[in-house]
Write an enzyme that holds these catalytic residues in place. Sequence first.
Site, short mmCIF file in Angstrom:
data_model
loop_
_atom_site.label_atom_id
_atom_site.label_comp_id
_atom_site.label_asym_id
_atom_site.label_seq_id
_atom_site.Cartn_x
_atom_site.Cartn_y
_atom_site.Cartn_z
N HIS A 1 0.80 -1.22 0.00
CA HIS A 1 0.00 0.00 0.00
C HIS A 1 0.84 1.28 0.00
CE1 HIS A 1 -4.42 1.17 1.15
NE2 HIS A 1 -4.03 1.71 0.02
N ASP B 1 -9.66 -0.28 4.26
CA ASP B 1 -8.45 -0.79 4.90
C ASP B 1 -8.76 -1.20 6.34
OD1 ASP B 1 -5.65 -1.04 5.75
OD2 ASP B 1 -5.15 0.39 4.18
N HIS C 1 -6.37 -0.74 8.43
CA HIS C 1 -5.47 0.20 9.11
C HIS C 1 -5.66 1.62 8.59
CE1 HIS C 1 -3.61 -3.82 8.65
NE2 HIS C 1 -3.23 -3.67 9.90
N ASP D 1 -3.17 3.69 8.12
CA ASP D 1 -2.00 4.02 7.30
C ASP D 1 -1.61 5.49 7.45
OD1 ASP D 1 -2.06 1.39 6.52
OD2 ASP D 1 -2.79 1.76 4.49
N HIS E 1 4.34 1.20 4.09
CA HIS E 1 2.92 0.91 3.77
C HIS E 1 1.98 1.31 4.92
CE1 HIS E 1 2.37 -3.51 5.44
NE2 HIS E 1 2.96 -2.74 6.29
N ASP F 1 -7.28 -1.80 -0.01
CA ASP F 1 -6.32 -2.69 0.63
C ASP F 1 -7.08 -3.97 0.95
OD1 ASP F 1 -4.75 -4.06 2.57
OD2 ASP F 1 -3.79 -2.18 3.17
N ASP G 1 -6.63 -6.21 2.93
CA ASP G 1 -6.79 -6.53 4.36
C ASP G 1 -8.01 -5.84 5.00
OD1 ASP G 1 -6.13 -3.95 5.39
OD2 ASP G 1 -4.03 -4.50 5.75
N GLU H 1 -1.87 -5.00 -1.55
CA GLU H 1 -1.58 -5.85 -0.39
C GLU H 1 -2.03 -7.30 -0.54
OE1 GLU H 1 0.37 -5.18 2.15
OE2 GLU H 1 0.53 -2.98 2.09
MN LIG Z 1 -3.28 -0.21 3.85
#
Ligand SMILES: [Mn+2]
Length: 336
Positions: free
Chosen positions: A125, A152, A154, A156, A169, A258, A260, A303
């Site tokens: 990412h 996402d 996260h 980030d 990332h 992303d 994830d 990712e």
């Molecule tokens: Mn990310």
Amino acid sequence: MPHRPAAAPFALPDPHRMNTTTAHPAAPTRSVRLIGAPTDIGAGARGASMGPEALRVAGLQQALESRGLQVCDLGNLTGPANPWLPPVNGYRHLPEVVQWNQRVFDAVFAQLQQGHLPILLGGDHSLGLGSISAVARHCVEAGKKLRVLWLDAHADFNTSALTPSGNVHGMPVACLCGFGPQELTGLARMPGGGPALRADQIRQIGIRSVDAGEKRFVHEQGLEVFDMRFIDEVGMRQTMQQALAGLDDETHLHVSFDVDFLDPDIAPGVGTTVPGGPTYREAQLCMEMIADSGRLASLDVVELNPALDVRNQTALLAVDLVESLFGKSTLMRVPA
Ligand SMILES: [Mn+2]
């Protein structure tokens, strides 16, 4: 086998570029360009470098063509190898991250300028930096508003002072907002030298893992975060209504997906799984509502880590969701 150029002739004239007539002139282009960026230079686990090929093997191009899109796979960008070194001054592999992002910037920007819809196939990412910097620069030049949806687990939003790992990332949103090393915050070369994005252009969805210092910084900067607690409480429908509110015909909508974001039960093939993400149905609804907005104009799929996947199931799921992002409905609903 579909023909795919091995190198990256991104700046070549495109025979299709004149063919831009659509029924709805304000609608984003139906001409899609796939750009692979096979690197895990900003990640904490190796393997996202294999993401672009896994998405191709899962049938991404064919899936998009089945949506009536004109798709050209431009092949993969090239860049420095991953030296797998510890952080220096709070960043891992900063020179290599910069090189990859400069190439992503150039490729994405060229496709936008030619009227195409670029899909960046990551890669980790950190590449969202190059991609979204290009989108931001394009929007300034085209006089468009910009909305970024960041799907996402996260935020980030780390900086070198806050990051526990130094993996870039975990920093792209902060860098896009102007917090980071000049080589990364200045990628877009915005008029006046400002950052690529303002916090109020971003909506983060699905967030459920934020470092302590990062959390304070997210609040300080006023990022609009629809975390999993919010989605649990109000549902994906209202979440997306709020995240997409205020879009108009002059808005360029960028989605940075992303993988994830998804619950690890359905998407094990990522380096940074966090339990408690959106289910298959929630993710589908999220994508379908973005499609319904009619504003999607650029996309990152990042990712995906085939080394951690099971029989390419996460890539297949990502392709399925991208199809929904471009209008495939899983419901028996008559189009309005
Ligand atoms: Mn990310």
